[in-house]
Design a protein around this motif. Structure first.
Motif, PDB file in Angstrom:
ATOM      1  N   ILE A  14       0.329   9.598   1.797  1.00  0.00           N
ATOM      2  CA  ILE A  14      -0.089   8.645   2.118  1.00  0.00           C
ATOM      3  C   ILE A  14      -0.340   7.274   1.105  1.00  0.00           C
ATOM      4  N   ASN A  15       0.900   7.732  -0.126  1.00  0.00           N
ATOM      5  CA  ASN A  15       1.057   7.797  -0.952  1.00  0.00           C
ATOM      6  C   ASN A  15       1.588   5.898  -1.278  1.00  0.00           C
ATOM      7  N   SER A  16       1.886   5.307  -1.787  1.00  0.00           N
ATOM      8  CA  SER A  16       2.187   4.252  -2.485  1.00  0.00           C
ATOM      9  C   SER A  16       3.030   4.139  -1.637  1.00  0.00           C
ATOM     10  N   GLY A  17       4.045   3.525  -0.740  1.00  0.00           N
ATOM     11  CA  GLY A  17       4.888   3.317  -0.900  1.00  0.00           C
ATOM     12  C   GLY A  17       5.938   4.217   0.164  1.00  0.00           C
ATOM     13  N   LYS A  18       4.772   4.959   1.313  1.00  0.00           N
ATOM     14  CA  LYS A  18       5.392   6.398   2.233  1.00  0.00           C
ATOM     15  C   LYS A  18       4.627   5.558   3.548  1.00  0.00           C
ATOM     16  N   ASN A  19       5.345   5.835   4.478  1.00  0.00           N
ATOM     17  CA  ASN A  19       4.879   5.879   5.747  1.00  0.00           C
ATOM     18  C   ASN A  19       4.819   4.302   5.662  1.00  0.00           C
ATOM     19  N   GLN A  20       5.477   3.459   5.740  1.00  0.00           N
ATOM     20  CA  GLN A  20       5.247   1.655   5.803  1.00  0.00           C
ATOM     21  C   GLN A  20       4.626   1.699   6.545  1.00  0.00           C
ATOM     22  N   SER A  21       5.260   2.135   8.465  1.00  0.00           N
ATOM     23  CA  SER A  21       4.575   1.201   9.817  1.00  0.00           C
ATOM     24  C   SER A  21       3.168   1.924  10.030  1.00  0.00           C
ATOM     25  N   ILE A  22       2.772   3.122   8.772  1.00  0.00           N
ATOM     26  CA  ILE A  22       1.352   2.985   9.302  1.00  0.00           C
ATOM     27  C   ILE A  22       0.225   2.025   8.440  1.00  0.00           C
ATOM     28  N   MET A  23       1.034   2.086   7.686  1.00  0.00           N
ATOM     29  CA  MET A  23      -0.052   1.493   6.495  1.00  0.00           C
ATOM     30  C   MET A  23       0.401   0.199   6.455  1.00  0.00           C
ATOM     31  N   ASP A  24       1.282  -0.890   7.449  1.00  0.00           N
ATOM     32  CA  ASP A  24       1.065  -2.063   8.288  1.00  0.00           C
ATOM     33  C   ASP A  24       0.453  -2.564   9.095  1.00  0.00           C
ATOM     34  N   SER A  25      -0.098  -1.152   9.842  1.00  0.00           N
ATOM     35  CA  SER A  25      -1.168  -0.854  10.473  1.00  0.00           C
ATOM     36  C   SER A  25      -2.702  -0.895  10.765  1.00  0.00           C
ATOM     37  N   CYS A  26      -2.375  -0.826   9.661  1.00  0.00           N
ATOM     38  CA  CYS A  26      -3.554  -0.519   9.086  1.00  0.00           C
ATOM     39  C   CYS A  26      -3.852  -1.029   7.213  1.00  0.00           C
ATOM     40  N   HIS A  27      -4.636  -1.969   7.563  1.00  0.00           N
ATOM     41  CA  HIS A  27      -4.382  -1.912   5.922  1.00  0.00           C
ATOM     42  C   HIS A  27      -5.769  -2.087   5.262  1.00  0.00           C
ATOM     43  N   VAL A  28      -6.241  -1.288   5.788  1.00  0.00           N
ATOM     44  CA  VAL A  28      -7.242  -0.713   5.385  1.00  0.00           C
ATOM     45  C   VAL A  28      -6.690   0.751   3.839  1.00  0.00           C
ATOM     46  N   LEU A  29      -5.657   1.216   4.708  1.00  0.00           N
ATOM     47  CA  LEU A  29      -5.603   2.434   4.534  1.00  0.00           C
ATOM     48  C   LEU A  29      -3.942   2.214   3.806  1.00  0.00           C
ATOM     49  N   TYR A  30      -3.588   0.386   3.929  1.00  0.00           N
ATOM     50  CA  TYR A  30      -2.689   0.442   2.626  1.00  0.00           C
ATOM     51  C   TYR A  30      -3.221   0.029   0.706  1.00  0.00           C
ATOM     52  N   GLU A  31      -4.416  -0.547   1.532  1.00  0.00           N
ATOM     53  CA  GLU A  31      -4.942  -0.834   0.459  1.00  0.00           C
ATOM     54  C   GLU A  31      -5.556   0.479  -0.474  1.00  0.00           C
ATOM     55  N   TYR A  32      -6.173   1.022  -0.113  1.00  0.00           N
ATOM     56  CA  TYR A  32      -6.752   2.651  -0.292  1.00  0.00           C
ATOM     57  C   TYR A  32      -5.435   3.015  -1.010  1.00  0.00           C
ATOM     58  N   ALA A  33      -4.354   3.039  -0.734  1.00  0.00           N
ATOM     59  CA  ALA A  33      -2.722   3.708  -1.019  1.00  0.00           C
ATOM     60  C   ALA A  33      -2.257   2.376  -2.594  1.00  0.00           C
ATOM     61  N   VAL A  34      -2.665   1.523  -2.381  1.00  0.00           N
ATOM     62  CA  VAL A  34      -2.539   0.553  -4.029  1.00  0.00           C
ATOM     63  C   VAL A  34      -3.849   0.957  -5.013  1.00  0.00           C
ATOM     64  N   PHE A  35      -4.924   1.413  -4.605  1.00  0.00           N
ATOM     65  CA  PHE A  35      -6.289   2.120  -5.418  1.00  0.00           C
ATOM     66  C   PHE A  35      -5.282   2.780  -6.082  1.00  0.00           C
ATOM     67  N   VAL A  36      -5.309   4.184  -4.884  1.00  0.00           N
ATOM     68  CA  VAL A  36      -4.812   5.217  -6.053  1.00  0.00           C
ATOM     69  C   VAL A  36      -3.992   5.449  -7.288  1.00  0.00           C
ATOM     70  N   ALA A  37      -2.730   4.558  -6.299  1.00  0.00           N
ATOM     71  CA  ALA A  37      -1.249   4.030  -6.871  1.00  0.00           C
ATOM     72  C   ALA A  37      -2.217   3.758  -8.240  1.00  0.00           C
ATOM     73  N   LYS A  38      -2.582   3.032  -8.664  1.00  0.00           N
ATOM     74  CA  LYS A  38      -3.286   2.065  -9.712  1.00  0.00           C
ATOM     75  C   LYS A  38      -3.634   3.287 -10.662  1.00  0.00           C
ATOM     76  N   ILE A  39      -4.735   3.994 -10.827  1.00  0.00           N
ATOM     77  CA  ILE A  39      -5.361   4.699 -11.005  1.00  0.00           C
ATOM     78  C   ILE A  39      -4.329   5.913 -11.255  1.00  0.00           C
ATOM     79  N   LYS A  40      -3.395   6.423 -10.951  1.00  0.00           N
ATOM     80  CA  LYS A  40      -2.160   7.118 -11.331  1.00  0.00           C
ATOM     81  C   LYS A  40      -1.303   6.552 -12.344  1.00  0.00           C
ATOM     82  N   ARG A  41      -1.047   5.429 -12.229  1.00  0.00           N
ATOM     83  CA  ARG A  41      -0.269   4.251 -13.030  1.00  0.00           C
ATOM     84  C   ARG A  41      -0.841   4.543 -14.598  1.00  0.00           C
ATOM     85  N   TYR A  42      -2.482   4.491 -14.891  1.00  0.00           N
ATOM     86  CA  TYR A  42      -2.657   3.882 -15.998  1.00  0.00           C
ATOM     87  C   TYR A  42      -3.327   4.551 -16.686  1.00  0.00           C
TER      88      TYR A  42
END
Length: 241
Positions: free
Chosen positions: A105-133
Motif C-alpha cells: 500500500i505504498n503510494s503508487g501501488k495497487n491503484q485499483s484498491i486505492m481508488d475503491s478505498c479513499h482513506v487508504l489512499y490518503e494514508y499512503a500519501v501521508f506515509v509517503a510524505k513523511i518518508k520523503r521529508y
C-alpha cells in the motif's frame, strides 16, 4: 509498534483478519495460523462437537497484510506468503498449506484498491510524505510538516485535526522503531563477522599455523585475554616450547 493495529470480523461465513506491517515479516503465515486457532476456539462453544460424527463447519479464513515498508526487494504489488516455506522438510505441493496475502500500500501501488478505498489512499500519501521529508530533515520536523500539509490538502483532515498529538507520537514510535531495528540488524551483522573472524584465528592457532602471540595480535587482545577466550570457545590451546 506497541499499538493494536489489526482487526478481525466475521461476514458471510468468512472470518477476515487485516493486519498492517511497516517492516517485512516472512513469519506472518505462522502468526496468522496461531491467531486463527484462537479465533476458531472462541467460535466453538461446545468442545464436544469436535468429536461428533458430523463435520463441524467453520468460517473460511481470509488474511490480508497491508504493507508500506521501504525494503527494496518488496516492490511488487502483492506477495503470497506460505506456511509451507517454514517447514523443515518438504511435505509435497499443496499439502498442509496456509497463506497470507501481502498487499503493498505504498503510494503508487495497487491503484485499483486505492481508488475503491479513499482513506487508504490518503494514508499512503501521508506515509509517503513523511518518508520523503525525513531524507532532508529531522524526523519530528518531517512529521510536523506532513501533518500540516495534509490538513491543508484535505488528506485525512478530520482525523489529523482530532488526533494530531497521537498521530505524531505514533509516527515517531513507528519510524524510530524501524531505524532501531536497522541498527540492531547492522550490529548483528558486524558481530557475526567478528565472531567468524575469532573462530578462524582460534582454529589457525590450534592447528599450529601460527602462535598464540600472533593470534592475540590479530584480534587486538592480550595473550591472557586471547587464551581465556579461546579456551571458553572450546578450542585447545597449544603448548608452545
Amino acid at each position: 509498534m506497541k499499538y493494536k493495529n489489526d482487526v478481525s470480523f466475521l461476514v458471510d461465513k468468512t472470518l477476515s483478519l487485516y493486519e498492517h506491517q511497516s517492516s517485512y515479516n516472512p513469519n506472518m503465515p505462522l502468526w496468522e495460523f496461531l491467531y486463527y486457532a484462537d479465533l476458531y476456539r472462541k467460535l466453538i462453544h461446545r468442545s464436544e462437537r469436535l468429536y461428533s460424527k458430523h463435520l463441524l463447519k467453520i468460517p473460511r479464513p481470509h488474511y490480508i497484510v497491508f504493507y508500506n515498508g521501504s525494503e527494496k526487494d518488496l516492490e511488487e504489488k502483492r506477495r503470497t506468503l506460505r506456511l509451507s516455506d517454514a517447514f523443515e522438510t518438504d511435505t509435497g505441493a499443496g499439502e498442509y498449506e496456509w497463506t497470507a496475502t501481502m498487499i503493498n500500500i505504498n503510494s503508487g501501488k495497487n491503484q485499483s484498491i486505492m481508488d475503491s478505498c479513499h482513506v487508504l489512499y490518503e494514508y499512503a500519501v501521508f506515509v509517503a510524505k513523511i518518508k520523503r521529508y525525513r531524507d532532508s530533515m529531522e524526523l519530528k520536523e518531517a512529521i510536523d510538516l506532513t501533518v500540516r500539509e495534509c490538513i491543508e490538502e484535505n488528506i485525512l483532515r478530520d482525523f489529523l485535526e482530532q488526533h494530531r498529538r497521537e498521530v505524531c507520537d505514533m509516527c515517531l514510535t513507528e519510524f524510530d522503531e524501524k531505524k532501531y531495528e536497522d541498527v540492531l540488524r547492522e550490529e548483528g551483522r558486524e558481530e557475526g563477522l567478528a565472531e567468524g573472524r575469532k573462530k578462524e584465528v582460534f582454529m589457525s592457532v590450534q592447528e599450529g599455523d601460527y602462535g598464540i602471540v600472533r593470534g592475540a595480535q590479530k584480534l587486538n587482545l592480550s595473550v591472557e585475554e586471547f587464551e581465556k577466550e579461546m579456551s571458553a570457545a572450546g578450542y585447545q590451546i597449544p603448548i608452545e616450547v
